[in-house]
Design a protein around this motif. Structure first.
Motif, short mmCIF file in Angstrom:
data_model
loop_
_atom_site.label_atom_id
_atom_site.label_comp_id
_atom_site.label_asym_id
_atom_site.label_seq_id
_atom_site.Cartn_x
_atom_site.Cartn_y
_atom_site.Cartn_z
N ARG A 190 0.81 -1.23 0.00
CA ARG A 190 0.00 0.00 0.00
C ARG A 190 0.83 1.27 0.00
O ARG A 190 0.32 2.33 -0.36
CB ARG A 190 -0.91 0.01 1.22
N ALA A 191 2.07 1.20 0.43
CA ALA A 191 2.88 2.41 0.63
C ALA A 191 2.99 3.25 -0.64
O ALA A 191 2.98 4.48 -0.57
CB ALA A 191 4.26 2.03 1.15
N ARG A 192 3.07 2.63 -1.79
CA ARG A 192 3.20 3.39 -3.04
C ARG A 192 1.99 4.27 -3.31
O ARG A 192 2.10 5.30 -3.96
CB ARG A 192 3.48 2.47 -4.21
N TYR A 193 0.82 3.87 -2.81
CA TYR A 193 -0.37 4.67 -3.03
C TYR A 193 -0.34 5.96 -2.21
O TYR A 193 -0.78 7.01 -2.68
CB TYR A 193 -1.63 3.86 -2.74
N LEU A 194 0.19 5.89 -1.00
CA LEU A 194 0.36 7.10 -0.22
C LEU A 194 1.35 8.03 -0.89
O LEU A 194 1.13 9.24 -1.00
CB LEU A 194 0.80 6.78 1.21
N ASP A 195 2.45 7.48 -1.38
CA ASP A 195 3.44 8.27 -2.10
C ASP A 195 2.81 8.93 -3.33
O ASP A 195 3.06 10.10 -3.61
CB ASP A 195 4.62 7.38 -2.51
N GLU A 196 1.98 8.19 -4.03
CA GLU A 196 1.28 8.73 -5.21
C GLU A 196 0.38 9.90 -4.82
O GLU A 196 0.38 10.94 -5.48
CB GLU A 196 0.47 7.61 -5.86
N VAL A 197 -0.40 9.73 -3.75
CA VAL A 197 -1.32 10.78 -3.30
C VAL A 197 -0.54 12.02 -2.87
O VAL A 197 -0.86 13.14 -3.30
CB VAL A 197 -2.20 10.27 -2.13
N LEU A 198 0.47 11.84 -2.05
CA LEU A 198 1.23 13.00 -1.57
C LEU A 198 1.97 13.70 -2.71
O LEU A 198 2.04 14.93 -2.75
CB LEU A 198 2.21 12.57 -0.47
N GLY A 199 2.49 12.95 -3.65
CA GLY A 199 3.14 13.55 -4.82
C GLY A 199 2.16 14.37 -5.63
O GLY A 199 2.47 15.48 -6.08
N TYR A 200 0.96 13.85 -5.80
CA TYR A 200 -0.08 14.55 -6.55
C TYR A 200 -0.46 15.86 -5.86
O TYR A 200 -0.48 16.93 -6.47
CB TYR A 200 -1.31 13.66 -6.71
N ILE A 201 -0.73 15.77 -4.57
CA ILE A 201 -1.13 16.95 -3.81
C ILE A 201 -0.04 18.01 -3.83
O ILE A 201 -0.30 19.19 -4.10
CB ILE A 201 -1.50 16.55 -2.36
N MET A 202 1.19 17.61 -3.56
CA MET A 202 2.27 18.58 -3.45
C MET A 202 2.74 19.12 -4.80
O MET A 202 3.51 20.08 -4.84
CB MET A 202 3.44 17.98 -2.67
N SER A 203 2.23 18.57 -5.89
CA SER A 203 2.57 19.10 -7.21
C SER A 203 1.77 20.36 -7.55
O SER A 203 2.01 20.99 -8.57
CB SER A 203 2.35 18.03 -8.29
N HIS A 204 0.83 20.72 -6.68
CA HIS A 204 0.00 21.90 -6.89
C HIS A 204 0.57 23.09 -6.12
O HIS A 204 1.11 22.93 -5.02
CB HIS A 204 -1.43 21.62 -6.43
N ASP A 205 0.41 24.27 -6.69
CA ASP A 205 0.88 25.50 -6.04
C ASP A 205 0.01 25.85 -4.83
O ASP A 205 -1.20 25.61 -4.84
CB ASP A 205 0.84 26.67 -7.02
N GLY A 206 0.64 26.44 -3.83
CA GLY A 206 -0.09 27.00 -2.69
C GLY A 206 -0.58 25.99 -1.67
O GLY A 206 -1.39 26.33 -0.81
N VAL A 207 -0.09 24.76 -1.72
CA VAL A 207 -0.51 23.75 -0.75
C VAL A 207 0.37 23.86 0.49
O VAL A 207 1.59 23.94 0.40
CB VAL A 207 -0.38 22.33 -1.36
N TRP A 208 -0.29 23.88 1.64
CA TRP A 208 0.42 23.96 2.92
C TRP A 208 0.35 22.59 3.57
O TRP A 208 -0.68 22.20 4.10
CB TRP A 208 -0.22 25.02 3.80
N GLN A 209 1.43 21.85 3.52
CA GLN A 209 1.51 20.55 4.17
C GLN A 209 1.90 20.80 5.61
O GLN A 209 3.01 21.27 5.88
CB GLN A 209 2.54 19.67 3.46
N THR A 210 1.00 20.50 6.55
CA THR A 210 1.23 20.91 7.92
C THR A 210 0.57 19.96 8.90
O THR A 210 0.09 18.89 8.53
CB THR A 210 0.72 22.36 8.11
N THR A 211 0.52 20.37 10.15
CA THR A 211 -0.07 19.56 11.22
C THR A 211 -1.31 20.26 11.78
O THR A 211 -1.52 21.46 11.57
CB THR A 211 0.93 19.38 12.37
N ALA A 212 -2.10 19.53 12.52
CA ALA A 212 -3.27 20.10 13.17
C ALA A 212 -2.85 21.19 14.16
O ALA A 212 -3.54 22.20 14.31
CB ALA A 212 -4.08 19.02 13.86
N ASP A 213 -1.72 21.01 14.83
CA ASP A 213 -1.22 22.03 15.75
C ASP A 213 -1.01 23.35 15.02
O ASP A 213 -1.44 24.41 15.49
CB ASP A 213 0.12 21.61 16.38
N ASP A 214 -0.33 23.29 13.88
CA ASP A 214 -0.05 24.51 13.12
C ASP A 214 -1.33 25.15 12.59
O ASP A 214 -1.46 26.37 12.57
CB ASP A 214 0.89 24.22 11.95
N ILE A 215 -2.27 24.33 12.16
CA ILE A 215 -3.55 24.86 11.68
C ILE A 215 -4.27 25.59 12.80
O ILE A 215 -4.75 26.71 12.62
CB ILE A 215 -4.42 23.73 11.10
#
Length: 152
Positions: free
Chosen positions: A103-128
């Protein structure tokens, strides 16, 4: 904090705020943070998603390809809506599930897709929660008070 088995009571928010916590994720009600009325302090509900939670999906015999598909679809919609006002996309992960070799490759695929977009803030609930409290909490509480006064 996410309560054990999402089992909070009506007193839980007050107890959390009294203990110095600034957010919880027990209420799956929106894709934006919202203030929670507490007796003292400030507490924020940070969005949590049961739909993008690997535990119920994989336990219901869905697999990594479906998980990737729905994560991308969720992201696409929130990214579109986020152009007007920020959105939170929570992907609830459990290493013993998503971390399985098949399954690990699917998470990598999802995160790669998301982070390929401009303006995405990858963060934690604490920071939010900290960002929301610093920039929107008081304004949101004042707006809610106006609505309550208008309805009275």
């Amino acid at each position: 904090m996410l309560g054990p088995a999402i089992s909070g009571t009506e007193r839980t928010p007050d107890l959390m705020a009294e203990a110095g916590l600034i957010y919880h994720t027990d209420w799956m009600h929106d894709d934006q943070p919202v203030p929670i009325r507490v007796n003292s302090g400030k507490l924020v509900s940070v969005p949590y998603s049961i739909e993008l939670n690997d535990a119920p999906l994989f336990r219901q015999h869905y697999e990594g390809d479906y998980f990737a598909e729905i994560c991308k679809a969720q992201f696409d919609q929130l990214y579109l809506e986020g152009a007007e006002s920020g959105r939170v996309m929570c992907i609830a992960l459990h290493p013993y599930l998503i971390g399985q070799p098949h399954r690990a490759r699917y998470l990598d695929e999802v995160l790669g897709y998301i982070m390929s977009h401009d303006g995405v803030w990858q963060t934690t609930a604490d920071d939010i929660a900290e960002y929301y409290i610093a920039n929107y909490y008081d304004q949101s509480v004042a707006h809610a008070a106006q609505l309550n006064n208008a309805a009275a």
